[in-house]
Design a protein around this motif. Structure first.
Motif, PDB file in Angstrom:
ATOM      1  N   ARG A   9       1.331  -1.428  -1.204  1.00 27.58           N
ATOM      2  CA  ARG A   9       0.100  -1.888  -1.803  1.00 27.58           C
ATOM      3  C   ARG A   9      -0.076  -1.240  -2.960  1.00 27.58           C
ATOM      4  NH1 ARG A   9      -4.376  -2.790   2.163  1.00 27.58           N
ATOM      5  NH2 ARG A   9      -4.553  -4.701   0.630  1.00 27.58           N
ATOM      6  N   GLN A  10      -0.712  -2.517  -3.713  1.00 22.65           N
ATOM      7  CA  GLN A  10      -0.581  -2.849  -5.226  1.00 22.65           C
ATOM      8  C   GLN A  10      -1.896  -3.782  -5.495  1.00 22.65           C
ATOM      9  OE1 GLN A  10       3.254  -3.369  -7.353  1.00 22.65           O
ATOM     10  NE2 GLN A  10       1.598  -3.137  -9.646  1.00 22.65           N
ATOM     11  N   LYS A  11      -2.680  -3.386  -6.153  1.00 22.24           N
ATOM     12  CA  LYS A  11      -4.400  -4.011  -6.529  1.00 22.24           C
ATOM     13  C   LYS A  11      -4.155  -5.013  -7.643  1.00 22.24           C
ATOM     14  CE  LYS A  11      -8.882  -3.488  -7.937  1.00 22.24           C
ATOM     15  NZ  LYS A  11     -10.238  -2.306  -7.919  1.00 22.24           N
ATOM     16  N   ASN A  12      -3.113  -4.817  -8.532  1.00 24.02           N
ATOM     17  CA  ASN A  12      -2.514  -6.266  -9.281  1.00 24.02           C
ATOM     18  C   ASN A  12      -1.624  -5.740  -9.897  1.00 24.02           C
ATOM     19  OD1 ASN A  12      -3.302  -4.327 -11.758  1.00 24.02           O
ATOM     20  ND2 ASN A  12      -5.919  -4.195 -10.945  1.00 24.02           N
ATOM     21  N   GLU A  15      -1.991  -1.919 -12.077  1.00 25.97           N
ATOM     22  CA  GLU A  15      -2.241  -1.235 -11.159  1.00 25.97           C
ATOM     23  C   GLU A  15      -0.705  -0.147 -10.142  1.00 25.97           C
ATOM     24  OE1 GLU A  15      -4.676   0.741 -11.223  1.00 25.97           O
ATOM     25  OE2 GLU A  15      -6.235  -0.807 -12.360  1.00 25.97           O
ATOM     26  N   GLY A  17       1.223   0.749  -7.770  1.00 24.11           N
ATOM     27  CA  GLY A  17       1.126   0.713  -6.408  1.00 24.11           C
ATOM     28  C   GLY A  17       1.593   1.969  -5.000  1.00 24.11           C
ATOM     29  N   ASP A  50      -9.641  -4.338   2.852  1.00 27.12           N
ATOM     30  CA  ASP A  50      -9.253  -5.351   2.147  1.00 27.12           C
ATOM     31  C   ASP A  50      -7.666  -5.837   2.571  1.00 27.12           C
ATOM     32  OD1 ASP A  50      -8.481  -6.742  -0.192  1.00 27.12           O
ATOM     33  OD2 ASP A  50      -7.197  -5.467  -1.320  1.00 27.12           O
ATOM     34  N   LYS A 111       0.342  -9.596  -6.547  1.00 29.76           N
ATOM     35  CA  LYS A 111      -0.781  -7.763  -5.594  1.00 29.76           C
ATOM     36  C   LYS A 111       0.534  -8.027  -4.143  1.00 29.76           C
ATOM     37  CE  LYS A 111      -5.186  -7.895  -3.758  1.00 29.76           C
ATOM     38  NZ  LYS A 111      -6.233  -8.460  -3.280  1.00 29.76           N
ATOM     39  N   ASP A 112      -0.164  -7.025  -4.141  1.00 29.77           N
ATOM     40  CA  ASP A 112       0.169  -6.219  -3.262  1.00 29.77           C
ATOM     41  C   ASP A 112       1.780  -6.675  -2.863  1.00 29.77           C
ATOM     42  OD1 ASP A 112      -1.732  -4.836  -1.858  1.00 29.77           O
ATOM     43  OD2 ASP A 112      -2.729  -6.487  -1.107  1.00 29.77           O
TER      44      ASP A 112
END
Length: 248
Positions: A9-12, A15, A17, A50, A111-112
């Protein structure tokens, strides 16, 4: 089946992850891998969380969008398939499955599980085309005689869907197999010989500019390629590049 999913999971892109655990129950063996992720996302949305972002489109093994790194393998444990063609019967009840994005400097995470593979597009734009104007000048398919083996090899190279599994599988994150396939599909045909010199030079230079690594000669790219693109294409591209360099 009951499974434990360990998902990146990585917001953007900016960020940091991390791997997050998600238990999931009621997974049917005949579900595709992406259908299983759809079930998970539905559960997350119902809980107000999310959903996991992942690329997908045709879900028929054609577009190459569904590129996931599953248990350390591009597109998962099966062979000659894309992630959307992977079925949950390849796993067992109680399994833990690691799901990550393709890792490469030239494939930055958006993302992700979604990565930016526009570097492949730029390589194509550098030379993966012919400039022959066919508008209003269409020619019957068999007007130009082409050796059967060359035609077959060109068709096989053209089946590359640009998913990036070759890059994800290579310890140097090399794009040699992708570029070689795009060079070969033209190099084997008379229509592609007109721009052959500048094509291979421009595409290889763009590949290097994008930050892809060098070929490792281990063959992992061919093994993981969902379309079985042969390493012979890399040898052909190297010959094309040497010939073009000497002409230059």
């Amino acid at each position: 089946m009951k499974l434990t999913l360990k998902i990146w999971r990585q917001k953007n892109a900016k960020e940091t992850g991390k791997i997050v655990d998600y238990p999931i129950d009621g997974v049917e063996p005949d579900m595709s891998f992406l259908e299983m992720l759809d079930v998970l996302n539905e559960q997350l949305i119902n809980k107000g969380e999310d959903p996991v972002a992942f690329d997908h489109d045709c879900r028929e093994g054609i577009c190459g969008m569904c590129s996931l790194y599953i248990n350390g393998e591009a597109h998962g444990p099966d062979r000659a398939i894309t992630t959307c063609q992977l079925h949950m019967r390849m796993f067992k009840d109680g399994d833990t499955i690691f799901i990550e994005p393709f890792r490469a400097k030239a494939f930055p995470v958006i993302k992700d599980l979604v990565v930016d593979r526009s570097s492949f597009d730029r390589i194509q734009h550098a030379g993966g085309f012919i400039s022959v104007n066919t508008s209003g000048n269409t020619i019957d398919a068999n007007t130009i005689p082409i050796n059967k083996k060359n035609a077959d090899d060109a068709f096989d190279a053209a089946t590359c869907i640009g998913c990036g599994a070759c890059v994800a599988s290579c310890k140097n994150a090399s794009a040699m197999l992708f570029v070689a396939a795009k060079v070969s599909q033209f190099a084997l045909l008379p229509q592609g010989r007109i721009e052959a010199t500048e094509r291979v030079l421009n595409m290889v230079n763009q590949m290097d500019h994008e930050g892809f690594g060098n070929c490792t000669n281990t063959g992992a790219c061919e093994v993981e390629c969902p379309k079985g693109i042969s390493l012979e294409n890399i040898a052909r591209m190297n010959r094309e590049y040497l010939s073009a360099s000497l002409k230059g």
